[in-house]
Write a protein that holds these residues in place. Structure first.
Motif, short mmCIF file in Angstrom:
data_model
loop_
_atom_site.label_atom_id
_atom_site.label_comp_id
_atom_site.label_asym_id
_atom_site.label_seq_id
_atom_site.Cartn_x
_atom_site.Cartn_y
_atom_site.Cartn_z
N UNK A 1 28.91 44.47 -3.77
CA UNK A 1 28.30 45.74 -3.41
C UNK A 1 26.80 45.80 -3.55
N UNK A 2 26.19 44.78 -4.17
CA UNK A 2 24.76 44.83 -4.45
C UNK A 2 23.91 44.41 -3.26
N UNK A 3 24.48 43.69 -2.31
CA UNK A 3 23.70 43.17 -1.19
C UNK A 3 24.65 42.90 -0.04
N UNK A 4 24.14 42.25 1.01
CA UNK A 4 24.94 41.87 2.16
C UNK A 4 24.71 40.40 2.44
N UNK A 5 25.80 39.68 2.76
CA UNK A 5 25.67 38.28 3.11
C UNK A 5 26.87 37.82 3.90
N UNK A 6 26.61 37.29 5.10
CA UNK A 6 27.71 36.84 5.98
C UNK A 6 28.39 35.64 5.36
N UNK A 7 29.69 35.76 5.12
CA UNK A 7 30.46 34.68 4.51
C UNK A 7 31.86 34.67 5.08
N UNK A 8 32.29 33.54 5.61
CA UNK A 8 33.65 33.42 6.12
C UNK A 8 34.69 33.61 5.03
N UNK A 9 34.27 33.45 3.78
CA UNK A 9 35.20 33.61 2.66
C UNK A 9 35.75 35.03 2.61
N UNK A 10 34.95 36.03 2.97
CA UNK A 10 35.43 37.41 2.96
C UNK A 10 36.66 37.58 3.83
N UNK A 11 36.62 37.02 5.02
CA UNK A 11 37.74 37.20 5.94
C UNK A 11 38.88 36.24 5.67
N UNK A 12 38.61 35.14 4.99
CA UNK A 12 39.68 34.30 4.49
C UNK A 12 40.52 35.10 3.48
N UNK A 13 39.84 35.83 2.57
CA UNK A 13 40.55 36.66 1.59
C UNK A 13 41.33 37.76 2.30
N UNK A 14 40.75 38.36 3.33
CA UNK A 14 41.46 39.42 4.06
C UNK A 14 42.70 38.88 4.76
#
Length: 348
Positions: free
Chosen positions: A210-223
């Motif tokens: 929540x502190x910043x923004x950063x494009x990471x494929x890991x986010x959608x792997x978790x989803x």
């Protein structure tokens, strides 16, 4: 970060208010302007469909493409002219645009082969645009009451351990989870999504959730793992049943398991293969409310973060839930940046 660039554009307008919440601003689109990952894709006013694809993958299924209209090709700034510039000046192997049911192409289907660029029916890897399909499936689970946006994602994905990241932060690329594709030993494998997540969790966080923004494929792997655990079916099957099927996207599919793919171009963060017509049909179906309740679509496009000047996003860009809004005036620089990354070895 390993990514294949599939860029698509649509003319856009937005109204924004001045409310902020942890670095986010709410934007109310007057008509859709969207994209996903490194791509920008959408449907315009009065049904005008525009798709532009800059293809950096080493190969793409292709058949003979129709010849471009000579008058359009010669007009500076015209669709064909812009595609020619991407190939001749910027080094894209092949480009594709689909405007008002007409296909424009330039370049080749595979670098160094001379084979014609893709045509209207050719299939190509969606890369980051896959994230919008995954986000839509997650929002379907939210609409069904099976998932809560502000709940810790570990409630649905125990593999996260004590990581406090929420479902909303994953959707908005605000988790701080590092990019797993840069941590893989590509000479080994095969690896599972759980293996990939374990690599990311063992590495240092990029920032606190929540502190910043950063494009990471890991986010959608978790989803993807979240979909597996809450729907009772694999995320591939669930997205086929809840997104592809209802919209009749018969030419959109997941590659066969074990099929060789470019690095990072797999799973719920980048694995789908589609056609330009199917991709436009997806955006139309999403924004016309044929997949989700209206409030869920507004959540995806209004709960956004200012990402202008980061990664390949030009000034004025905002990122929501697997979709990004990019000013039409900024598209040129976005494609330039992606192509520059491609020449440095992305998606090799």
């Amino acid at each position: 970060m390993s990514r294949e660039m599939t860029a698509a554009a649509t003319e856009t307008e937005t109204r924004t208010d001045n409310r902020t919440d942890n670095g986010t601003k709410t934007a109310t689109p007057t008509w859709p302007r969207t994209g996903a990952g490194t791509g920008i894709t959408g449907a315009g006013r009065h049904g005008r469909r525009v798709v532009v694809a800059a293809l950096l993958a080493p190969a793409l299924l292709a058949t003979a493409a129709p010849a471009a209209n000579a008058r359009e090709a010669a007009r500076p700034g015209g669709v064909q002219h812009q595609l020619d510039v991407l190939v001749e000046r910027d080094g894209a192997p092949g480009t594709l645009a689909y405007v008002n049911s007409r296909t424009y192409t330039a370049g080749t289907a595979q670098a160094g082969t001379g084979r014609p660029a893709v045509d209207a029916d050719a299939r190509f890897r969606l890369a980051g645009d896959t994230k919008a399909f995954t986000a839509a499936a997650v929002m379907g689970l939210v609409a069904d009451g099976k998932v809560r946006l502000d709940s810790p994602a570990r409630r649905y994905v125990p593999q996260l351990g004590e990581n406090p990241v929420t479902v909303r932060e994953l959707l908005k690329q605000r988790s701080g989870l590092p990019e797993y594709t840069g941590l893989i030993d590509w000479s080994g494998g095969p690896y599972t999504d759980e293996d990939h997540l374990a690599l990311a969790l063992a590495a240092d966080q990029d920032f606190e959730p929540g502190a910043d923004w950063g494009y990471s494929n890991t986010n959608y792997l978790v989803l993807g793992l979240l979909i597996n655990n809450t729907s009772g079916e694999n995320h591939r099957d669930h997205i086929e049943r809840t997104v592809l099927g209802p919209l009749g996207l018969k030419d959109t599919y997941w590659p066969a398991r074990g099929e060789p793919t470019p690095r990072g171009m797999s799973g719920p963060s980048g694995g789908l293969v589609s056609t330009q017509k199917d991709l436009n049909a997806f955006w139309a179906g999403l924004f016309e409310g044929r997949l989700l309740p209206g409030w869920a679509v507004r959540q995806m496009t209004n709960d956004t973060t200012d990402v202008g000047g980061r990664d390949v996003y030009p000034r004025g860009s905002r990122y929501g839930y697997g979709v990004a809004s990019i000013p039409l005036s900024g598209l040129r620089g976005t494609v330039d940046a992606a192509l520059c990354a491609g020449r440095k070895g992305v998606s090799q």
